[in-house]
Design a protein around this motif. Sequence first.
Motif, PDB file in Angstrom:
ATOM      1  N   GLY A   1       0.787  -1.224   0.000  1.00  0.00           N
ATOM      2  CA  GLY A   1       0.000   0.000   0.000  1.00  0.00           C
ATOM      3  C   GLY A   1       0.820   1.276   0.000  1.00  0.00           C
ATOM      4  O   GLY A   1       0.263   2.362   0.117  1.00  0.00           O
ATOM      5  N   GLN A   2       2.146   1.160  -0.138  1.00  0.00           N
ATOM      6  CA  GLN A   2       3.036   2.328  -0.133  1.00  0.00           C
ATOM      7  C   GLN A   2       3.815   2.393  -1.454  1.00  0.00           C
ATOM      8  O   GLN A   2       3.922   1.399  -2.166  1.00  0.00           O
ATOM      9  CB  GLN A   2       4.039   2.216   1.021  1.00  0.00           C
ATOM     10  N   GLU A   3       4.358   3.570  -1.752  1.00  0.00           N
ATOM     11  CA  GLU A   3       5.211   3.753  -2.924  1.00  0.00           C
ATOM     12  C   GLU A   3       6.248   4.822  -2.619  1.00  0.00           C
ATOM     13  O   GLU A   3       6.147   5.539  -1.624  1.00  0.00           O
ATOM     14  CB  GLU A   3       4.382   4.147  -4.145  1.00  0.00           C
ATOM     15  N   TYR A   4       7.252   4.917  -3.481  1.00  0.00           N
ATOM     16  CA  TYR A   4       8.318   5.896  -3.332  1.00  0.00           C
ATOM     17  C   TYR A   4       8.161   7.024  -4.337  1.00  0.00           C
ATOM     18  O   TYR A   4       7.698   6.809  -5.459  1.00  0.00           O
ATOM     19  CB  TYR A   4       9.690   5.254  -3.571  1.00  0.00           C
ATOM     20  N   GLY A   5       8.603   8.227  -3.933  1.00  0.00           N
ATOM     21  CA  GLY A   5       8.730   9.332  -4.869  1.00  0.00           C
ATOM     22  C   GLY A   5      10.101   9.226  -5.536  1.00  0.00           C
ATOM     23  O   GLY A   5      10.805   8.230  -5.388  1.00  0.00           O
ATOM     24  N   LEU A   6      10.493  10.265  -6.264  1.00  0.00           N
ATOM     25  CA  LEU A   6      11.807  10.279  -6.896  1.00  0.00           C
ATOM     26  C   LEU A   6      12.877  10.461  -5.829  1.00  0.00           C
ATOM     27  O   LEU A   6      12.743  11.302  -4.944  1.00  0.00           O
ATOM     28  CB  LEU A   6      11.906  11.413  -7.915  1.00  0.00           C
ATOM     29  N   ALA A   7      13.917   9.681  -5.926  1.00  0.00           N
ATOM     30  CA  ALA A   7      15.005   9.740  -4.946  1.00  0.00           C
ATOM     31  C   ALA A   7      16.038  10.783  -5.362  1.00  0.00           C
ATOM     32  O   ALA A   7      16.210  11.078  -6.537  1.00  0.00           O
ATOM     33  CB  ALA A   7      15.671   8.373  -4.845  1.00  0.00           C
ATOM     34  N   LYS A   8      16.725  11.323  -4.369  1.00  0.00           N
ATOM     35  CA  LYS A   8      17.811  12.284  -4.580  1.00  0.00           C
ATOM     36  C   LYS A   8      19.028  11.753  -3.844  1.00  0.00           C
ATOM     37  O   LYS A   8      18.932  11.335  -2.691  1.00  0.00           O
ATOM     38  CB  LYS A   8      17.396  13.642  -4.036  1.00  0.00           C
ATOM     39  N   ILE A   9      20.199  11.767  -4.494  1.00  0.00           N
ATOM     40  CA  ILE A   9      21.441  11.317  -3.875  1.00  0.00           C
ATOM     41  C   ILE A   9      22.293  12.534  -3.562  1.00  0.00           C
ATOM     42  O   ILE A   9      22.520  13.382  -4.425  1.00  0.00           O
ATOM     43  CB  ILE A   9      22.214  10.365  -4.806  1.00  0.00           C
ATOM     44  N   ALA A  10      22.747  12.638  -2.307  1.00  0.00           N
ATOM     45  CA  ALA A  10      23.620  13.738  -1.877  1.00  0.00           C
ATOM     46  C   ALA A  10      24.422  13.267  -0.676  1.00  0.00           C
ATOM     47  O   ALA A  10      23.885  12.572   0.196  1.00  0.00           O
ATOM     48  CB  ALA A  10      22.798  14.984  -1.519  1.00  0.00           C
ATOM     49  N   ASP A  11      25.686  13.627  -0.626  1.00  0.00           N
ATOM     50  CA  ASP A  11      26.549  13.324   0.520  1.00  0.00           C
ATOM     51  C   ASP A  11      26.586  11.841   0.873  1.00  0.00           C
ATOM     52  O   ASP A  11      26.603  11.476   2.047  1.00  0.00           O
ATOM     53  CB  ASP A  11      26.114  14.129   1.757  1.00  0.00           C
ATOM     54  N   GLY A  12      26.570  10.972  -0.130  1.00  0.00           N
ATOM     55  CA  GLY A  12      26.633   9.537   0.127  1.00  0.00           C
ATOM     56  C   GLY A  12      25.354   8.945   0.686  1.00  0.00           C
ATOM     57  O   GLY A  12      25.337   7.814   1.157  1.00  0.00           O
ATOM     58  N   ARG A  13      24.274   9.719   0.634  1.00  0.00           N
ATOM     59  CA  ARG A  13      22.980   9.266   1.141  1.00  0.00           C
ATOM     60  C   ARG A  13      21.923   9.354   0.053  1.00  0.00           C
ATOM     61  O   ARG A  13      22.026  10.160  -0.849  1.00  0.00           O
ATOM     62  CB  ARG A  13      22.545  10.125   2.325  1.00  0.00           C
ATOM     63  N   VAL A  14      20.907   8.539   0.212  1.00  0.00           N
ATOM     64  CA  VAL A  14      19.743   8.585  -0.667  1.00  0.00           C
ATOM     65  C   VAL A  14      18.592   9.128   0.161  1.00  0.00           C
ATOM     66  O   VAL A  14      18.320   8.629   1.251  1.00  0.00           O
ATOM     67  CB  VAL A  14      19.383   7.188  -1.209  1.00  0.00           C
ATOM     68  N   TYR A  15      17.935  10.151  -0.342  1.00  0.00           N
ATOM     69  CA  TYR A  15      16.762  10.738   0.309  1.00  0.00           C
ATOM     70  C   TYR A  15      15.553  10.418  -0.567  1.00  0.00           C
ATOM     71  O   TYR A  15      15.555  10.683  -1.773  1.00  0.00           O
ATOM     72  CB  TYR A  15      16.915  12.254   0.428  1.00  0.00           C
ATOM     73  N   VAL A  16      14.522   9.856   0.038  1.00  0.00           N
ATOM     74  CA  VAL A  16      13.332   9.492  -0.720  1.00  0.00           C
ATOM     75  C   VAL A  16      12.120   9.566   0.205  1.00  0.00           C
ATOM     76  O   VAL A  16      12.220   9.316   1.406  1.00  0.00           O
ATOM     77  CB  VAL A  16      13.479   8.082  -1.361  1.00  0.00           C
ATOM     78  N   VAL A  17      10.972   9.916  -0.372  1.00  0.00           N
ATOM     79  CA  VAL A  17       9.720   9.956   0.384  1.00  0.00           C
ATOM     80  C   VAL A  17       8.934   8.682   0.086  1.00  0.00           C
ATOM     81  O   VAL A  17       8.801   8.265  -1.055  1.00  0.00           O
ATOM     82  CB  VAL A  17       8.876  11.196   0.003  1.00  0.00           C
ATOM     83  N   ARG A  18       8.419   8.069   1.170  1.00  0.00           N
ATOM     84  CA  ARG A  18       7.534   6.911   1.050  1.00  0.00           C
ATOM     85  C   ARG A  18       6.146   7.374   1.465  1.00  0.00           C
ATOM     86  O   ARG A  18       5.973   7.991   2.511  1.00  0.00           O
ATOM     87  CB  ARG A  18       8.024   5.783   1.958  1.00  0.00           C
ATOM     88  N   GLN A  19       5.157   7.097   0.613  1.00  0.00           N
ATOM     89  CA  GLN A  19       3.792   7.577   0.841  1.00  0.00           C
ATOM     90  C   GLN A  19       2.792   6.502   0.455  1.00  0.00           C
ATOM     91  O   GLN A  19       3.160   5.524  -0.195  1.00  0.00           O
ATOM     92  CB  GLN A  19       3.544   8.823   0.009  1.00  0.00           C
ATOM     93  N   PRO A  20       1.515   6.679   0.830  1.00  0.00           N
ATOM     94  CA  PRO A  20       0.487   5.726   0.401  1.00  0.00           C
ATOM     95  C   PRO A  20       0.316   5.774  -1.119  1.00  0.00           C
ATOM     96  O   PRO A  20       0.562   6.807  -1.747  1.00  0.00           O
ATOM     97  CB  PRO A  20      -0.791   6.224   1.080  1.00  0.00           C
TER      98      PRO A  20
END
Length: 127
Positions: free
Chosen positions: A36-55
């Motif tokens: 029941g969840q999905e991811y938005g577009l991910a962004k890579i910065a400083d050796g990390r991946v930032y992504v939003v998980r939403q319904p």
Amino acid sequence: MSGIDPKGGSGDHDTVLHAFGTRDGQSSWQLWAPAGQEYGLAKIADGRVYVVRQPLLTETDTGRRIHADLLVLDAGTGRLLHTLRLPSMTVPDDYDSFVKLDILDAADGALSVGWRDGEGDLLIATN
């Protein structure tokens, strides 16, 4: 990074996050979204991946308030480093099949999170 389910999942819903090596193009790791969840577009910065998980959203969700989470992952391993619950946001009225919260920008220790259409931006400070 890619979010489409490679096993024939809908192209409208990014249910798995794939990382690929830049040198060989081979898959490094993957992270499946809970049911029941999905991811938005991910962004890579400083050796990390930032992504939003939403319904998963449909046309009936227009105008509804949803809760989503910001995930911070190690870019090399996919290991979850931090989860931040985002304030509830209202699904835009101009619905299309790709309405998702995305990381719009990552710079100087701050992330800009907003709807893919650019409306409803929210600044999240990180350290």
